[in-house]
Design a protein around this motif. Structure first.
Motif, PDB file in Angstrom:
ATOM      1  N   HIS A 270       2.441   1.848   4.817  1.00  0.00           N
ATOM      2  CA  HIS A 270       2.366   3.300   4.561  1.00  0.00           C
ATOM      3  C   HIS A 270       3.655   4.050   4.855  1.00  0.00           C
ATOM      4  O   HIS A 270       3.631   5.252   5.163  1.00  0.00           O
ATOM      5  CB  HIS A 270       1.213   3.901   5.370  1.00  0.00           C
ATOM      6  CG  HIS A 270      -0.130   3.535   4.825  1.00  0.00           C
ATOM      7  ND1 HIS A 270      -1.294   4.081   5.286  1.00  0.00           N
ATOM      8  CD2 HIS A 270      -0.492   2.650   3.864  1.00  0.00           C
ATOM      9  CE1 HIS A 270      -2.321   3.590   4.603  1.00  0.00           C
ATOM     10  NE2 HIS A 270      -1.855   2.727   3.725  1.00  0.00           N
TER      11      HIS A 270
ATOM     12  N   HIS B 195      -3.046  -1.289  11.106  1.00  0.00           N
ATOM     13  CA  HIS B 195      -3.545  -1.961   9.909  1.00  0.00           C
ATOM     14  C   HIS B 195      -2.419  -2.873   9.481  1.00  0.00           C
ATOM     15  O   HIS B 195      -1.401  -2.417   8.963  1.00  0.00           O
ATOM     16  CB  HIS B 195      -3.885  -0.949   8.804  1.00  0.00           C
ATOM     17  CG  HIS B 195      -5.230  -0.331   8.952  1.00  0.00           C
ATOM     18  ND1 HIS B 195      -5.713   0.586   8.057  1.00  0.00           N
ATOM     19  CD2 HIS B 195      -6.210  -0.502   9.883  1.00  0.00           C
ATOM     20  CE1 HIS B 195      -6.944   0.951   8.414  1.00  0.00           C
ATOM     21  NE2 HIS B 195      -7.265   0.319   9.504  1.00  0.00           N
TER      22      HIS B 195
ATOM     23  N   ASP C  41      -5.506  -4.816   7.161  1.00  0.00           N
ATOM     24  CA  ASP C  41      -5.902  -4.023   5.990  1.00  0.00           C
ATOM     25  C   ASP C  41      -5.120  -4.591   4.820  1.00  0.00           C
ATOM     26  O   ASP C  41      -3.936  -4.293   4.658  1.00  0.00           O
ATOM     27  CB  ASP C  41      -5.577  -2.538   6.182  1.00  0.00           C
ATOM     28  CG  ASP C  41      -6.007  -1.706   4.961  1.00  0.00           C
ATOM     29  OD1 ASP C  41      -5.785  -0.491   4.967  1.00  0.00           O
ATOM     30  OD2 ASP C  41      -6.549  -2.309   4.015  1.00  0.00           O
TER      31      ASP C  41
ATOM     32  N   ASP D  91      -0.346   1.857   9.595  1.00  0.00           N
ATOM     33  CA  ASP D  91      -0.571   0.856   8.543  1.00  0.00           C
ATOM     34  C   ASP D  91       0.817   0.470   8.061  1.00  0.00           C
ATOM     35  O   ASP D  91       1.578   1.308   7.600  1.00  0.00           O
ATOM     36  CB  ASP D  91      -1.407   1.449   7.408  1.00  0.00           C
ATOM     37  CG  ASP D  91      -1.744   0.437   6.309  1.00  0.00           C
ATOM     38  OD1 ASP D  91      -2.919   0.378   5.897  1.00  0.00           O
ATOM     39  OD2 ASP D  91      -0.824  -0.279   5.874  1.00  0.00           O
TER      40      ASP D  91
ATOM     41  N   GLU E  84      -4.741   7.903  10.482  1.00  0.00           N
ATOM     42  CA  GLU E  84      -3.871   7.000   9.721  1.00  0.00           C
ATOM     43  C   GLU E  84      -2.995   7.797   8.766  1.00  0.00           C
ATOM     44  O   GLU E  84      -3.506   8.562   7.953  1.00  0.00           O
ATOM     45  CB  GLU E  84      -4.712   5.988   8.937  1.00  0.00           C
ATOM     46  CG  GLU E  84      -3.900   4.956   8.169  1.00  0.00           C
ATOM     47  CD  GLU E  84      -4.783   3.935   7.459  1.00  0.00           C
ATOM     48  OE1 GLU E  84      -4.251   3.029   6.806  1.00  0.00           O
ATOM     49  OE2 GLU E  84      -6.041   4.059   7.561  1.00  0.00           O
TER      50      GLU E  84
HETATM   51 MN    MN Z   1      -4.960   1.123   6.038  1.00  0.00          MN
END
Ligand code: MN
Ligand code: LRH
Length: 424
Positions: A251, A275, A323, A248, A213
Motif C-alpha cells: 500500500h 498485512h 493479505d 500493508d 489500514e
Molecule cells: Mn490489506
C-alpha cells in the motif's frame, strides 16, 4: 481434509538425517540458534479468509479447483496449512464475505484444528444487494450522514461477529477517496472520517484494538482518505490508545522506505500489525518475499530492534497477518511459501549482531554496518525453521508433503471443481 500424524512422521523420518546435518552446520555459525528456534515455535501468522481461493484482476480470473465453498471448508484448509507448518494457527475473517452462520460450530471446528480468530475486517468498499445507500462516493468520509451512519453500523456489526468468535481486533480499510481534482474537500473528508471512527471507537470493547489500514491509491486514483502512514497515525493518535496503524506492504508509493515507517510507528507505540505480501509495482498482493526479500528482512530487523526497545512480545504484541491474492499459484502452496518467507526474515533479523551494528552506527562505519546486516541476510536460517517445525510435530518440508499427499487432488475429489471461494 485431515492429515494424520503418521503421514507427517513418515515424511520426517525420510528427511531427518539430511535436516540434522544442515542444522548442525548452521548452529555452529549462529550463537543464539536455540533461542531463535524457540521464538520461531511461538510465532504464528494469521491466514486471510479471503485468500483461500484463486484471486483475479479486472482482466480476468482463472478459477482453481477444489476451492473452499464455505467458512467451514476455509477453516479446514487453514487447518491443513497449520498441520503442515504449525505456524498458521489463526484466521482473519472478512465480513460479509465470511459471515459465521453457526458461531458455536465454527468456534469448535477452529479450536479442534488449533486455530484462533485474529482481527476481523469490515467491508464498506462494496455495495451489498440489500444495502440502502451506495458506497460509490465513499463510506465513513461520505458527504451524506446517512451513508456514514450505515457504514458505522456495519463496523459495529463486524465487532459483534468478532466478539462472538473470540477475536479482539477490527481492521478498517477504507477505499474512500477521489479520482479527480476538485471532487473532494480533503479537510471535510478527514473530519467526517474521524467523526465516524470516533463512533466506532466509542463502542470498541475495552480489550480490543482498532487497526487503521492506509493505502496510497486504488480503487481511487487521485486521493485516498487514509492514504499513508502519516494520515493513519493522525487518526489513531486522535482516537486514543486502542487505535493503531496497520501496514500493508503493498500500500505504499514506489520506493517508499517501509522499514523506516515501521521503526517510527513502533517508536510512537502506534504500530498495530501487518498485512504481509510482496509487490513490484502496485498493490500486487504477491507471495511474501517473492520480489523483495531483502526489504522484508530490513522490515523485520526494525521490528525486532524496535519491539525489544519497548520490551514487546514478538509473538503476541503485533498483528501478524497475510493479505495476498493468488492469480497463478495454488492458494495453499502460495500461503505455505508466504509463511515460510515471513519466518525466514524473522529468524535472520534475530541473528543480527545488534551490539556490533550499534557500534558501527556510533562510529559512522557505514561499511561495517552493511556487513553486519548482510551477514545476517545471507545466513541460511531454513534449518532453524525446520527444527522448530519438527519440535512442533509439523512437516520438515511442508510444500513437498503437500504435493506428496496430492492434497489438491483430494480436495478436488471431495469438493468438485466448480466451487468458488468468496473473497478477492
Ligand atoms: Mn490489506
Ligand atoms: C485493500 C486490502 C484490505 C482488504 C482487502 C482485501 O487493498 O489490502 O486489507 O480489506 O485488501
Amino acid at each position: 481434509m485431515f492429515i494424520p500424524g503418521f503421514k507427517i512422521d513418515d515424511h520426517n523420518d525420510k528427511l531427518l538425517k539430511a535436516h540434522q546435518r544442515k542444522l548442525k552446520m548452521v548452529s555452529e555459525e549462529i550463537r543464539n540458534a536455540e533461542n531463535i528456534i524457540e521464538k520461531l515455535m511461538q510465532f504464528q501468522v494469521a491466514i486471510p479468509s479471503w485468500a483461500l481461493g484463486t484471486g483475479g484482476t479486472r482482466f480476468g480470473r482463472f478459477s482453481g479447483k477444489g476451492e473452499p465453498g464455505t467458512l467451514e471448508e476455509k477453516i479446514e484448509d487453514i487447518g491443513l496449512l497449520h498441520a503442515l507448518n504449525r505456524s498458521s494457527g489463526a484466521i482473519s475473517l472478512h465480513i460479509p464475505w465470511d459471515i459465521p452462520r453457526n458461531t458455536q460450530s465454527i468456534k469448535a471446528l477452529a479450536a479442534q484444528l488449533g486455530i484462533r480468530f485474529d482481527a476481523v475486517n469490515s467491508n464498506t468498499f462494496q455495495d451489498q444487494k440489500d444495502q440502502s445507500w451506495s458506497y460509490k462516493f465513499g463510506s465513513l468520509h461520505h458527504v451524506d450522514k446517512k451513508v456514514r451512519q450505515q457504514a458505522i453500523e456495519h463496523n459495529l456489526e463486524v465487532i459483534e461477529y468478532g466478539k462472538a468468535l473470540g477475536s479482539n481486533a477490527i481492521t478498517v480499510w477504507l477505499s474512500d477517496g477521489s479520482s479527480f481534482p476538485g471532487q473532494l474537500n480533503f479537510r471535510k473528508a478527514f473530519q467526517n472520517t474521524l467523526e465516524s471512527f470516533e463512533e466506532i471507537y466509542r463502542r470498541l470493547p475495552s480489550d480490543w484494538k482498532m487497526f487503521i489500514e492506509y493505502k496510497a491509491f486504488e480503487p481511487n486514483f487521485y486521493s485516498m482518505t487514509v492514504g499513508d502512514w502519516g494520515q493513519s497515525l493522525l487518526y489513531a493518535s486522535k482516537l486514543g490508545e486502542k487505535a493503531y496503524t496497520l501496514v500493508d506492504l503493498g500500500h505504499h508509493l514506489p520506493n517508499a522506505n517501509i522499514e523506516q515507517i515501521v521503526s517510527l510507528l513502533l517508536m510512537e507505540g502506534k504500530l498495530g500489525g501487518f498485512h504481509f505480501n510482496d509487490s513490484k509495482y502496485g498493490d500486487d498482493d504477491l507471495t511474501v518475499g517473492s520480489i523483495n526479500p531483502y526489504q522484508l528482512f530490513l522490515i523485520f530487523y526494525e521490528l525486532v530492534e524496535g519491539m525489544d526497545e519497548r520490551n514487546m512480545n514478538h509473538a503476541t504484541d503485533l498483528g501478524w497477518m497475510i493479505d495476498a491474492s493468488h492469480n497463478v499459484k495454488d492458494p495453499l502452496e502460495d500461503l505455505l511459501q508466504s509463511v515460510e518467507a515471513i519466518k525466514i526474515a524473522y529468524a535472520q533479523a534475530l541473528l543480527v549482531d545488534k551490539e556490533k551494528l550499534k557500534a558501527a552506527q556510533q562510529e559512522n562505519d557505514v561499511v561495517m554496518a552493511q556487513e553486519v546486516l548482510q551477514n545476517a541476510f545471507r545466513t541460511d536460517t531454513r534449518p532453524l525453521l525446520t527444527e522448530a517445525r519438527l519440535r512442533a510435530h509439523a512437516a520438515i518440508d511442508p510444500l513437498l508433503l503437500f504435493r506428496e499427499l496430492k492434497v489438491r487432488d483430494e480436495l478436488i475429489r471431495q469438493r468438485g471443481s466448480v466451487k468458488i471461494a468468496t473473497g478477492l
